[in-house]
Design an enzyme around this catalytic site. Structure first.
Site, PDB file in Angstrom:
ATOM      1  N   HIS A   1     -60.179  25.164 -49.902  1.00  8.67           N
ATOM      2  CA  HIS A   1     -59.255  26.214 -49.420  1.00  8.67           C
ATOM      3  C   HIS A   1     -58.403  25.701 -48.269  1.00  8.67           C
ATOM      4  O   HIS A   1     -58.701  24.669 -47.669  1.00  8.67           O
ATOM      5  CB  HIS A   1     -60.009  27.487 -48.991  1.00  8.67           C
ATOM      6  CG  HIS A   1     -60.977  27.312 -47.856  1.00  8.67           C
ATOM      7  ND1 HIS A   1     -62.343  27.352 -48.021  1.00  8.67           N
ATOM      8  CD2 HIS A   1     -60.780  27.094 -46.532  1.00  8.67           C
ATOM      9  CE1 HIS A   1     -62.930  27.167 -46.838  1.00  8.67           C
ATOM     10  NE2 HIS A   1     -62.003  27.013 -45.920  1.00  8.67           N
TER      11      HIS A   1
ATOM     12  N   ARG B   1     -54.661  31.800 -40.144  1.00  8.93           N
ATOM     13  CA  ARG B   1     -54.989  32.908 -39.252  1.00  8.93           C
ATOM     14  C   ARG B   1     -53.883  33.955 -39.373  1.00  8.93           C
ATOM     15  O   ARG B   1     -52.691  33.610 -39.287  1.00  8.93           O
ATOM     16  CB  ARG B   1     -55.103  32.422 -37.812  1.00  8.93           C
ATOM     17  CG  ARG B   1     -56.301  31.524 -37.593  1.00  8.93           C
ATOM     18  CD  ARG B   1     -56.475  31.092 -36.145  1.00  8.93           C
ATOM     19  NE  ARG B   1     -57.633  30.222 -35.995  1.00  8.93           N
ATOM     20  CZ  ARG B   1     -57.577  28.884 -36.166  1.00  8.93           C
ATOM     21  NH1 ARG B   1     -56.404  28.303 -36.460  1.00  8.93           N
ATOM     22  NH2 ARG B   1     -58.655  28.136 -36.029  1.00  8.93           N
TER      23      ARG B   1
ATOM     24  N   GLU C   1     -57.968  30.934 -47.492  1.00  8.29           N
ATOM     25  CA  GLU C   1     -58.898  31.690 -46.643  1.00  8.29           C
ATOM     26  C   GLU C   1     -58.089  32.341 -45.536  1.00  8.29           C
ATOM     27  O   GLU C   1     -57.525  31.657 -44.667  1.00  8.29           O
ATOM     28  CB  GLU C   1     -59.939  30.748 -46.029  1.00  8.29           C
ATOM     29  CG  GLU C   1     -60.899  31.421 -45.062  1.00  8.29           C
ATOM     30  CD  GLU C   1     -61.813  30.423 -44.376  1.00  8.29           C
ATOM     31  OE1 GLU C   1     -61.462  29.244 -44.299  1.00  8.29           O
ATOM     32  OE2 GLU C   1     -62.894  30.839 -43.912  1.00  8.29           O
TER      33      GLU C   1
ATOM     34  N   ASN D   1     -58.839  37.434 -36.575  1.00  7.34           N
ATOM     35  CA  ASN D   1     -59.623  37.576 -35.343  1.00  7.34           C
ATOM     36  C   ASN D   1     -59.306  38.942 -34.773  1.00  7.34           C
ATOM     37  O   ASN D   1     -58.128  39.227 -34.458  1.00  7.34           O
ATOM     38  CB  ASN D   1     -59.264  36.460 -34.356  1.00  7.34           C
ATOM     39  CG  ASN D   1     -59.795  35.103 -34.805  1.00  7.34           C
ATOM     40  OD1 ASN D   1     -61.005  34.926 -34.931  1.00  7.34           O
ATOM     41  ND2 ASN D   1     -58.911  34.165 -35.091  1.00  7.34           N
TER      42      ASN D   1
ATOM     43  N   HIS E   1     -46.405  23.956 -45.538  1.00  2.84           N
ATOM     44  CA  HIS E   1     -46.458  25.064 -46.498  1.00  2.84           C
ATOM     45  C   HIS E   1     -47.675  24.905 -47.407  1.00  2.84           C
ATOM     46  O   HIS E   1     -48.288  23.848 -47.463  1.00  2.84           O
ATOM     47  CB  HIS E   1     -45.181  25.095 -47.354  1.00  2.84           C
ATOM     48  CG  HIS E   1     -44.856  23.786 -48.006  1.00  2.84           C
ATOM     49  ND1 HIS E   1     -43.950  22.884 -47.476  1.00  2.84           N
ATOM     50  CD2 HIS E   1     -45.336  23.207 -49.122  1.00  2.84           C
ATOM     51  CE1 HIS E   1     -43.876  21.829 -48.262  1.00  2.84           C
ATOM     52  NE2 HIS E   1     -44.717  21.987 -49.262  1.00  2.84           N
TER      53      HIS E   1
ATOM     54  N   GLU F   1     -44.370  27.541 -50.778  1.00  2.82           N
ATOM     55  CA  GLU F   1     -43.393  26.875 -51.636  1.00  2.82           C
ATOM     56  C   GLU F   1     -43.680  27.213 -53.089  1.00  2.82           C
ATOM     57  O   GLU F   1     -44.848  27.217 -53.516  1.00  2.82           O
ATOM     58  CB  GLU F   1     -43.505  25.355 -51.445  1.00  2.82           C
ATOM     59  CG  GLU F   1     -42.519  24.561 -52.277  1.00  2.82           C
ATOM     60  CD  GLU F   1     -42.699  23.074 -52.093  1.00  2.82           C
ATOM     61  OE1 GLU F   1     -43.836  22.604 -51.948  1.00  2.82           O
ATOM     62  OE2 GLU F   1     -41.683  22.357 -52.072  1.00  2.82           O
TER      63      GLU F   1
HETATM   64  C1  LIG Z   1     -42.217  18.183 -53.511  1.00  5.71           C
HETATM   65  C2  LIG Z   1     -42.417  19.482 -52.760  1.00  5.71           C
HETATM   66  O1  LIG Z   1     -43.779  19.807 -52.750  1.00  5.71           O
HETATM   67  C3  LIG Z   1     -41.955  19.456 -51.350  1.00  5.71           C
HETATM   68  O2  LIG Z   1     -42.559  20.076 -50.501  1.00  5.71           O
HETATM   69  S1  LIG Z   1     -40.513  18.585 -50.961  1.00  5.71           S
HETATM   70  C4  LIG Z   1     -39.683  19.826 -49.970  1.00  5.71           C
HETATM   71  C5  LIG Z   1     -38.822  19.184 -48.938  1.00  5.71           C
HETATM   72  N1  LIG Z   1     -39.600  18.472 -47.947  1.00  5.71           N
HETATM   73  C6  LIG Z   1     -38.989  17.720 -47.028  1.00  5.71           C
HETATM   74  O3  LIG Z   1     -37.784  17.585 -46.985  1.00  5.71           O
HETATM   75  C7  LIG Z   1     -39.971  17.041 -46.067  1.00  5.71           C
HETATM   76  C8  LIG Z   1     -39.224  16.396 -44.895  1.00  5.71           C
HETATM   77  C9  LIG Z   1     -38.678  17.442 -43.916  1.00  5.71           C
HETATM   78  N2  LIG Z   1     -37.987  16.737 -42.866  1.00  5.71           N
HETATM   79  C10 LIG Z   1     -39.817  18.241 -43.278  1.00  5.71           C
HETATM   80  O4  LIG Z   1     -40.453  17.720 -42.356  1.00  5.71           O
HETATM   81  O5  LIG Z   1     -40.048  19.355 -43.754  1.00  5.71           O
HETATM   82  C11 LIG Z   1     -38.047  20.277 -48.285  1.00  5.71           C
HETATM   83  O6  LIG Z   1     -38.553  21.002 -47.435  1.00  5.71           O
HETATM   84  N3  LIG Z   1     -36.783  20.381 -48.696  1.00  5.71           N
HETATM   85  C12 LIG Z   1     -35.927  21.416 -48.160  1.00  5.71           C
HETATM   86  C13 LIG Z   1     -35.018  21.904 -49.244  1.00  5.71           C
HETATM   87  O7  LIG Z   1     -34.364  22.936 -49.016  1.00  5.71           O
HETATM   88  O8  LIG Z   1     -34.939  21.243 -50.314  1.00  5.71           O
HETATM   89 NI    NI Z   2     -44.432  20.781 -51.023  1.00  5.51          NI
END
Ligand SMILES: C[C@@H](O)C(=O)SC[C@H](NC(=O)CC[C@H](N)C(=O)O)C(=O)NCC(=O)O
Ligand code: NI
Length: 135
Positions: free
Chosen positions: A5, A9, A56, A60, A74, A122
């Site tokens: 999990h 919080r 989970e 609190n 995320h 996400e």
């Molecule tokens: C593949 C999928 O699980 C992702 O989470 S990629 C999403 C992408 N992540 C990043 O860019 C990581 C680097 C960034 N600098 C950070 O620290 O979050 C993301 O968030 N893309 C944004 C979008 O709008 O595409």
């Molecule tokens: Ni992701």
């Protein structure tokens, strides 16, 4: 071993459970109060805990908000159709903070929703086949 999990919080347990069940379609798997520790735990997910990772939720008693900081990213869930998923979440009162589309610098179709405590979830559109990683 396997991931069991992720713990979040939350500032209001009923509000959080309502979001994860009514907006994201998860099931409430168990909920327990711990009076001696003055906290409540609730586990939500799409499968039972012996079949898949869950969330989970930790309340609190009396603590209504947390500084989420800038380190946590995320929790990701898989969807068949990211656009349709966002529309459904919006219709059920959820907050889409990033519309469905290819991720920046990549091709994976994603979207982001925010839960009542500000955590980001996400949505990742199911790929025909995720690249197999050597076990
Ligand atoms: C593949 C999928 O699980 C992702 O989470 S990629 C999403 C992408 N992540 C990043 O860019 C990581 C680097 C960034 N600098 C950070 O620290 O979050 C993301 O968030 N893309 C944004 C979008 O709008 O595409
Ligand atoms: Ni992701």
């Amino acid at each position: 071993m396997r991931i069991l999990h992720t713990m979040l919080r939350v500032g209001d347990m009923d509000r959080a459970i309502a979001f994860y069940t009514e907006v994201l379609g998860m099931r409430l798997l168990r909920r327990n109060d711990y009076p001696e520790g003055k906290f409540t735990l609730a586990f939500v997910g799409y499968q039972n805990e012996n079949a898949g990772a869950v969330i989970e939720l930790t309340y609190n008693w009396g603590v209504e908000r947390y500084d989420l900081g800038d380190g946590f990213g995320h929790i990701a869930i898989e969807v068949e159709d990211a656009v349709a998923a966002c529309d459904g979440i919006r219709q059920r009162g959820g907050k889409v903070v990033r519309e469905a589309g290819p991720m920046k610098h990549g091709n994976t179709v994603i979207a982001f929703v925010e839960d009542p405590d500000g955590y980001r979830i996400e949505l990742i559109e199911r790929k025909a086949d995720f690249a197999e990683h050597p076990a």
